[in-house]
Design a protein around this motif. Structure first.
Motif, PDB file in Angstrom:
ATOM      1  N   ILE A   1     -35.941 -42.906 -21.288  1.00 19.66           N
ATOM      2  CA  ILE A   1     -35.081 -42.753 -22.470  1.00 19.66           C
ATOM      3  C   ILE A   1     -35.817 -41.986 -23.564  1.00 19.66           C
ATOM      4  CG2 ILE A   1     -33.938 -44.008 -24.342  1.00 19.66           C
ATOM      5  CD1 ILE A   1     -33.329 -46.226 -22.316  1.00 19.66           C
ATOM      6  N   ALA A   2     -37.099 -42.306 -23.755  1.00 22.39           N
ATOM      7  CA  ALA A   2     -37.893 -41.619 -24.777  1.00 22.39           C
ATOM      8  C   ALA A   2     -38.036 -40.133 -24.450  1.00 22.39           C
ATOM      9  CB  ALA A   2     -39.271 -42.272 -24.895  1.00 22.39           C
ATOM     10  N   ILE A   3     -38.266 -39.819 -23.169  1.00 26.09           N
ATOM     11  CA  ILE A   3     -38.383 -38.419 -22.750  1.00 26.09           C
ATOM     12  C   ILE A   3     -37.064 -37.683 -22.983  1.00 26.09           C
ATOM     13  CG2 ILE A   3     -38.670 -36.897 -20.750  1.00 26.09           C
ATOM     14  CD1 ILE A   3     -40.636 -38.962 -19.622  1.00 26.09           C
ATOM     15  N   THR A   4     -35.959 -38.333 -22.614  1.00 23.97           N
ATOM     16  CA  THR A   4     -34.639 -37.719 -22.786  1.00 23.97           C
ATOM     17  C   THR A   4     -34.338 -37.463 -24.256  1.00 23.97           C
ATOM     18  OG1 THR A   4     -33.811 -38.812 -20.786  1.00 23.97           O
ATOM     19  CG2 THR A   4     -32.168 -37.993 -22.343  1.00 23.97           C
ATOM     20  N   ASP A   5     -34.633 -38.447 -25.104  1.00 27.22           N
ATOM     21  CA  ASP A   5     -34.388 -38.282 -26.542  1.00 27.22           C
ATOM     22  C   ASP A   5     -35.220 -37.134 -27.107  1.00 27.22           C
ATOM     23  OD1 ASP A   5     -32.607 -40.358 -26.508  1.00 27.22           O
ATOM     24  OD2 ASP A   5     -34.031 -41.861 -27.256  1.00 27.22           O
ATOM     25  N   ASN A   6     -36.466 -37.043 -26.656  1.00 23.20           N
ATOM     26  CA  ASN A   6     -37.344 -35.974 -27.138  1.00 23.20           C
ATOM     27  C   ASN A   6     -36.831 -34.604 -26.703  1.00 23.20           C
ATOM     28  OD1 ASN A   6     -39.716 -34.862 -28.352  1.00 23.20           O
ATOM     29  ND2 ASN A   6     -40.628 -34.678 -26.330  1.00 23.20           N
TER      30      ASN A   6
ATOM     31  N   ARG B   1     -45.067 -41.560 -17.354  1.00 23.45           N
ATOM     32  CA  ARG B   1     -44.366 -40.286 -17.169  1.00 23.45           C
ATOM     33  C   ARG B   1     -44.477 -39.801 -15.729  1.00 23.45           C
ATOM     34  NH1 ARG B   1     -45.888 -37.057 -22.825  1.00 23.45           N
ATOM     35  NH2 ARG B   1     -44.642 -38.428 -24.174  1.00 23.45           N
ATOM     36  N   SER B   2     -45.608 -40.054 -15.099  1.00 23.65           N
ATOM     37  CA  SER B   2     -45.771 -39.675 -13.692  1.00 23.65           C
ATOM     38  C   SER B   2     -44.823 -40.476 -12.809  1.00 23.65           C
ATOM     39  CB  SER B   2     -47.222 -39.901 -13.250  1.00 23.65           C
ATOM     40  OG  SER B   2     -48.109 -39.066 -13.973  1.00 23.65           O
ATOM     41  N   VAL B   3     -44.662 -41.759 -13.132  1.00 22.99           N
ATOM     42  CA  VAL B   3     -43.749 -42.605 -12.363  1.00 22.99           C
ATOM     43  C   VAL B   3     -42.307 -42.164 -12.577  1.00 22.99           C
ATOM     44  CG1 VAL B   3     -42.840 -44.946 -12.103  1.00 22.99           C
ATOM     45  CG2 VAL B   3     -45.296 -44.591 -12.331  1.00 22.99           C
ATOM     46  N   VAL B   4     -41.943 -41.848 -13.824  1.00 22.32           N
ATOM     47  CA  VAL B   4     -40.589 -41.364 -14.119  1.00 22.32           C
ATOM     48  C   VAL B   4     -40.289 -40.106 -13.308  1.00 22.32           C
ATOM     49  CG1 VAL B   4     -39.112 -40.333 -15.890  1.00 22.32           C
ATOM     50  CG2 VAL B   4     -40.447 -42.369 -16.421  1.00 22.32           C
ATOM     51  N   LYS B   5     -41.244 -39.186 -13.263  1.00 19.22           N
ATOM     52  CA  LYS B   5     -41.072 -37.942 -12.513  1.00 19.22           C
ATOM     53  C   LYS B   5     -40.887 -38.222 -11.026  1.00 19.22           C
ATOM     54  CE  LYS B   5     -43.377 -33.532 -11.527  1.00 19.22           C
ATOM     55  NZ  LYS B   5     -44.590 -32.706 -11.801  1.00 19.22           N
ATOM     56  N   ALA B   6     -41.719 -39.107 -10.476  1.00 18.11           N
ATOM     57  CA  ALA B   6     -41.632 -39.425  -9.051  1.00 18.11           C
ATOM     58  C   ALA B   6     -40.314 -40.113  -8.712  1.00 18.11           C
ATOM     59  CB  ALA B   6     -42.811 -40.313  -8.643  1.00 18.11           C
ATOM     60  N   VAL B   7     -39.883 -41.034  -9.577  1.00 16.32           N
ATOM     61  CA  VAL B   7     -38.632 -41.758  -9.346  1.00 16.32           C
ATOM     62  C   VAL B   7     -37.440 -40.807  -9.393  1.00 16.32           C
ATOM     63  CG1 VAL B   7     -37.048 -43.456 -10.349  1.00 16.32           C
ATOM     64  CG2 VAL B   7     -39.470 -43.998 -10.112  1.00 16.32           C
TER      65      VAL B   7
ATOM     66  N   SER C   1     -40.216 -50.813 -18.340  1.00 14.01           N
ATOM     67  CA  SER C   1     -41.126 -49.878 -19.004  1.00 14.01           C
ATOM     68  C   SER C   1     -40.833 -48.443 -18.571  1.00 14.01           C
ATOM     69  CB  SER C   1     -42.580 -50.227 -18.677  1.00 14.01           C
ATOM     70  OG  SER C   1     -42.915 -51.510 -19.152  1.00 14.01           O
ATOM     71  N   VAL C   2     -40.552 -48.265 -17.284  1.00 14.19           N
ATOM     72  CA  VAL C   2     -40.213 -46.938 -16.766  1.00 14.19           C
ATOM     73  C   VAL C   2     -38.900 -46.456 -17.375  1.00 14.19           C
ATOM     74  CG1 VAL C   2     -39.652 -45.616 -14.687  1.00 14.19           C
ATOM     75  CG2 VAL C   2     -41.450 -47.352 -14.610  1.00 14.19           C
ATOM     76  N   SER C   3     -37.923 -47.353 -17.462  1.00 16.20           N
ATOM     77  CA  SER C   3     -36.626 -47.001 -18.034  1.00 16.20           C
ATOM     78  C   SER C   3     -36.758 -46.609 -19.502  1.00 16.20           C
ATOM     79  CB  SER C   3     -35.655 -48.178 -17.889  1.00 16.20           C
ATOM     80  OG  SER C   3     -34.401 -47.880 -18.464  1.00 16.20           O
ATOM     81  N   ASN C   4     -37.561 -47.351 -20.252  1.00 16.10           N
ATOM     82  CA  ASN C   4     -37.754 -47.039 -21.672  1.00 16.10           C
ATOM     83  C   ASN C   4     -38.451 -45.697 -21.857  1.00 16.10           C
ATOM     84  OD1 ASN C   4     -36.561 -49.444 -22.463  1.00 16.10           O
ATOM     85  ND2 ASN C   4     -38.500 -50.550 -22.587  1.00 16.10           N
TER      86      ASN C   4
END
Length: 202
Positions: free
Chosen positions: A112-117, A75-81, A106-109
């Motif tokens: 997607i999980a964060i967006t769905d939530n 999640r930290s990587v997703v936020k930074a990206v 893994s970052v992409s998945n």
């Protein structure tokens, strides 16, 4: 069987070789530590890291991975990206030379999980932007103070079908969190919001 040079191997083959090497090292170390450490000492091999031809870097971790730490890191990587607007191709290049970074898939998945939530917590609704009356009806008259008339007209002029999230749903989601973190002050009844995008979607 002849072993192909690494330069002629696919990524999956290189990954299999890395795991095979890691397994051999793990087996050998059990015998190697006997002549170095006392028999009462507990020596644990946590991970190994190596490169092939100074190009392909590999890191193999032993034992089960802490799922909580793994999710937090992703999640930290997703936020930074997202904040840095780093493209998938650019991140792949970074992950290829930095073994500690999670793989791009893994970052992409996780994204997607964060967006769905979030879509479950704060619903997305469709709105016909071709007419002001329909737009007003979709947003609700009690939310009119949150809109700029010029922005509304511009949206109507250039868009057909749009999407929006209710400001009520957003507030219902963030206020409990802000109260828990003691960000909100009872003496100040005004909440200032800045709604912006990532430069690509607003």
């Amino acid at each position: 069987n002849l072993i192909k040079p690494a330069i002629n191997c696919t990524p999956s083959t290189l990954e299999k070789r890395a795991k095979k090497l890691a397994t051999k090292i793990q087996s050998n170390i059990k015998n190697d530590v006997k002549g170095v450490y006392h028999q009462s000492d507990q020596v644990i091999l946590n991970n190994i890291e190596f490169s092939v031809n100074k190009k392909d870097c590999f890191q193999v971790n032993y034992g089960p991975e802490n799922e909580i730490n793994k999710t937090h890191k992703l999640r930290s990587v997703v936020k930074a990206v997202d904040q840095g607007q780093i493209s998938r191709e650019s991140y792949r290049e970074l992950a290829a030379v930095e073994a500690n970074l999670p793989r791009e898939n893994s970052v992409s998945n996780e994204r997607i999980a964060i967006t769905d939530n979030m879509n479950q917590l704060i619903k997305i609704s469709l709105v016909d932007m071709n007419g002001r009356d329909k737009l007003e009806e979709a947003l609700g008259s009690d939310e009119s103070e949150f809109r700029n008339p010029e922005i509304t007209q511009e949206a109507i002029d250039i868009m057909g079908i749009g999407i929006y999230r209710s400001i009520k749903d957003i507030l219902n989601y963030i206020i409990p969190y802000l109260k828990e973190k003691k960000v909100l002050r009872l003496s100040d009844t005004t909440i200032h919001l800045r709604i912006s995008g990532d430069g690509r979607n607003v």
